[in-house]
Design an enzyme around this catalytic site. Structure first.
Site, mmCIF file in Angstrom:
data_model
loop_
_atom_site.group_PDB
_atom_site.id
_atom_site.type_symbol
_atom_site.label_atom_id
_atom_site.label_comp_id
_atom_site.label_asym_id
_atom_site.label_seq_id
_atom_site.Cartn_x
_atom_site.Cartn_y
_atom_site.Cartn_z
ATOM 1 N N ASP A 14 -12.604 7.797 -7.249
ATOM 2 C CA ASP A 14 -13.208 6.833 -6.322
ATOM 3 C C ASP A 14 -12.856 7.120 -4.871
ATOM 4 O O ASP A 14 -13.735 7.187 -4.009
ATOM 5 C CB ASP A 14 -12.744 5.397 -6.647
ATOM 6 C CG ASP A 14 -13.389 4.855 -7.910
ATOM 7 O OD1 ASP A 14 -14.441 5.389 -8.326
ATOM 8 O OD2 ASP A 14 -12.832 3.898 -8.491
ATOM 9 N N ARG A 93 0.702 -3.495 -3.541
ATOM 10 C CA ARG A 93 -0.436 -3.635 -2.614
ATOM 11 C C ARG A 93 -0.050 -4.095 -1.211
ATOM 12 O O ARG A 93 -0.500 -3.498 -0.225
ATOM 13 C CB ARG A 93 -1.513 -4.548 -3.207
ATOM 14 C CG ARG A 93 -2.159 -4.027 -4.490
ATOM 15 C CD ARG A 93 -2.373 -2.553 -4.481
ATOM 16 N NE ARG A 93 -3.167 -2.069 -5.604
ATOM 17 C CZ ARG A 93 -3.202 -0.809 -5.996
ATOM 18 N NH1 ARG A 93 -2.479 0.099 -5.358
ATOM 19 N NH2 ARG A 93 -3.949 -0.432 -7.001
ATOM 20 N N ASP A 122 -7.072 -6.325 -6.501
ATOM 21 C CA ASP A 122 -6.479 -5.461 -5.482
ATOM 22 C C ASP A 122 -7.189 -5.549 -4.139
ATOM 23 O O ASP A 122 -6.563 -5.501 -3.089
ATOM 24 C CB ASP A 122 -6.429 -4.016 -5.995
ATOM 25 C CG ASP A 122 -5.369 -3.852 -7.079
ATOM 26 O OD1 ASP A 122 -4.359 -4.586 -7.012
ATOM 27 O OD2 ASP A 122 -5.540 -3.015 -7.968
ATOM 28 N N SER A 174 -8.957 3.094 -16.487
ATOM 29 C CA SER A 174 -8.588 2.981 -15.087
ATOM 30 C C SER A 174 -7.081 2.734 -15.059
ATOM 31 O O SER A 174 -6.590 1.791 -15.684
ATOM 32 C CB SER A 174 -9.347 1.811 -14.457
ATOM 33 O OG SER A 174 -8.679 1.413 -13.289
HETATM 34 N N1 ARG Z 1 -4.654 -6.383 -13.478
HETATM 35 C C1 ARG Z 1 -3.607 -5.804 -12.710
HETATM 36 C C2 ARG Z 1 -3.438 -6.537 -11.412
HETATM 37 O O1 ARG Z 1 -4.355 -7.186 -10.993
HETATM 38 C C3 ARG Z 1 -3.780 -4.331 -12.485
HETATM 39 C C4 ARG Z 1 -4.919 -3.931 -11.594
HETATM 40 C C5 ARG Z 1 -5.118 -2.450 -11.485
HETATM 41 N N2 ARG Z 1 -5.312 -1.932 -12.784
HETATM 42 C C6 ARG Z 1 -5.846 -0.771 -13.093
HETATM 43 N N3 ARG Z 1 -5.860 -0.457 -14.349
HETATM 44 N N4 ARG Z 1 -6.337 0.060 -12.226
HETATM 45 O O2 ARG Z 1 -2.405 -6.459 -10.813
#
Ligand code: ARG
Length: 393
Positions: A14, A93, A122, A174
């Site tokens: 991405d 993040r 995110d 992912s």
């Molecule tokens: N659900 C988790 C969160 O919101 C992970 C998000 C990213 N997950 C991923 N498989 N890329 O913190």
């Protein structure tokens, strides 16, 4: 002169495609990579950013800061979202966003960008944090805007523009990874009834295949901070890395979770967090030994709120700072050691000690050495139950 933008770049499909897509829209793209312990930015990823048209790649190793300013406070607060998620992704993040803003100032950028979709948490965490820190920066979210509807379309675009992506490398999931844990979603995991296939997990062995012999680990804490592992002084990054390796061999820290996202949907995620699971057990246990009942219970009551703030992207907010101050104050007594047994997926505390222990053997014992005044219990119970006497009739 074209306008400069700093992209939070991971090296994945991405964000690699995003570099090119943004340059096509007139941006001079600076790719920013943060090392949060995901294995570190590889030279292939840096090359890929350049091949995709990045004017510059900025790499920062933020692991130490991640541990000291994000992971330890969350551990001390016992931040676990909906009782199951140790928040590895969520914690990284605001840190990445903070550095994104710093780099943007350094290179005099007008905007920042990220590679998050429009359905996840995110995007919220990045954007809320960026706006708290510098509302003048514009935010671009290519994945939310662009025309690609599938991975295949992105791959075709990458090939067309000679962005060197290794298609065989992309698993049907992912994945987001850092020191504190790994988050895995999508693909077959989207059916909540389907058991995660063996290839879902990155590092932690399945309990069935874990080491046959149990291991004992001792974690030493100083004012709530893990400092020693099996008697050896280690810095935070090394301690977490070491504990991740030990825990993974023993099948500790896998979880399969239905979770409630900020944007209102339920999603299914697989998590791996060996060190986090072990440290959380240990830290909670030590607090049970050293904090008095009222403080312990009040603190337990705040853990879910703290976790929700982290999950919801509200790291840099007044309530979160106030909770940090409270938690920080409670940690003054949290010094001592906890011994745990790891065996085929389970992590059990088997011993604890502290110079601030509130445990008094002479009061707790059932032996002849008992110093507890049992006769005092009679009057205590009389007054304690007084308000309710006869009310059940
Ligand atoms: N659900 C988790 C969160 O919101 C992970 C998000 C990213 N997950 C991923 N498989 N890329 O913190």
């Amino acid at each position: 002169m074209s306008r400069t933008l700093v992209l939070a770049y991971s090296g994945g499909l991405d964000t690699s495609v995003a570099v090119k897509w943004l340059t096509e829209r007139g941006w001079r793209v600076v790719a920013f990579m943060a090392n949060v312990g995901q294995g570190g930015p590889s030279s292939a990823a840096i090359q890929r950013a350049k091949a995709a048209g990045a004017a510059k790649v900025v790499v920062r190793d933020v692991r130490r800061e991640f541990v000291l300013d994000y992971i330890w406070p969350a551990l001390q607060a016992h931040a676990v979202y909906e009782g199951k998620y140790l928040l590895a992704t969520a914690l990284s993040r605001p840190l990445i966003a903070k550095h994104l803003v710093e780099v943007a100032h350094q290179v005099k950028a007008k905007a920042v960008a990220h590679g998050c979709t429009g359905k996840g948490n995110d995007q919220v965490r990045f954007e809320v944090t960026v706006r708290i820190l510098d509302p003048k920066l514009s935010i671009v979210a290519p994945v939310r805007e662009w025309e690609f509807r599938s991975r295949e379309q992105e791959i075709a675009y990458a090939k067309r523009h000679r962005i060197p992506i290794d298609v065989t490398k992309y698993r049907p999931y992912s994945i987001d990874q850092n020191l504190w844990g790994t988050s895995i979603e999508a693909g077959v995991l989207e059916n909540p009834w389907t058991a995660p296939p063996a290839d879902t997990f990155r590092s932690i062995r399945s309990p069935e295949r874990a080491a046959r012999r149990a291991a004992t680990v001792t974690v030493g804490f100083m004012r709530g901070v893990p400092m020693h592992l099996n008697g050896r002084r280690l810095d935070g990054v090394a301690l977490i890395e070491r504990l991740n390796a030990i825990g993974a061999a023993h099948g500790i820290g896998r979880s399969d979770v239905m979770e409630s996202r900020v944007v209102g949907i339920k999603s299914r995620e697989i998590y791996e967090a060996s060190a986090g699971t072990i440290l959380l057990e240990a830290h909670q246990d030590l607090e049970r030994l050293v904090l008095d009942r009222e403080l312990l219970h009040a603190k337990q009551g705040m853990a879910a709120t703290y976790a929700r703030l982290v999950y919801n992207g509200l790291w840099c907010t007044p309530l979160k700072s106030a909770l940090d101050a409270f938690v920080g104050e409670t940690q003054r007594r949290v010094t001592g050691a906890v011994r745990l047994k790891l065996f085929q997926g389970t992590c059990q505390v088997i011993g604890r000690k502290s110079p601030h222990s509130l445990y008094r053997k002479r009061l707790a014992t059932y032996s002849a050495k008992d110093r507890f005044d049992q006769r005092a219990a009679e009057g205590f119970i009389k007054l304690y139950g007084l308000p309710y006497e006869g009310s059940g009739q």
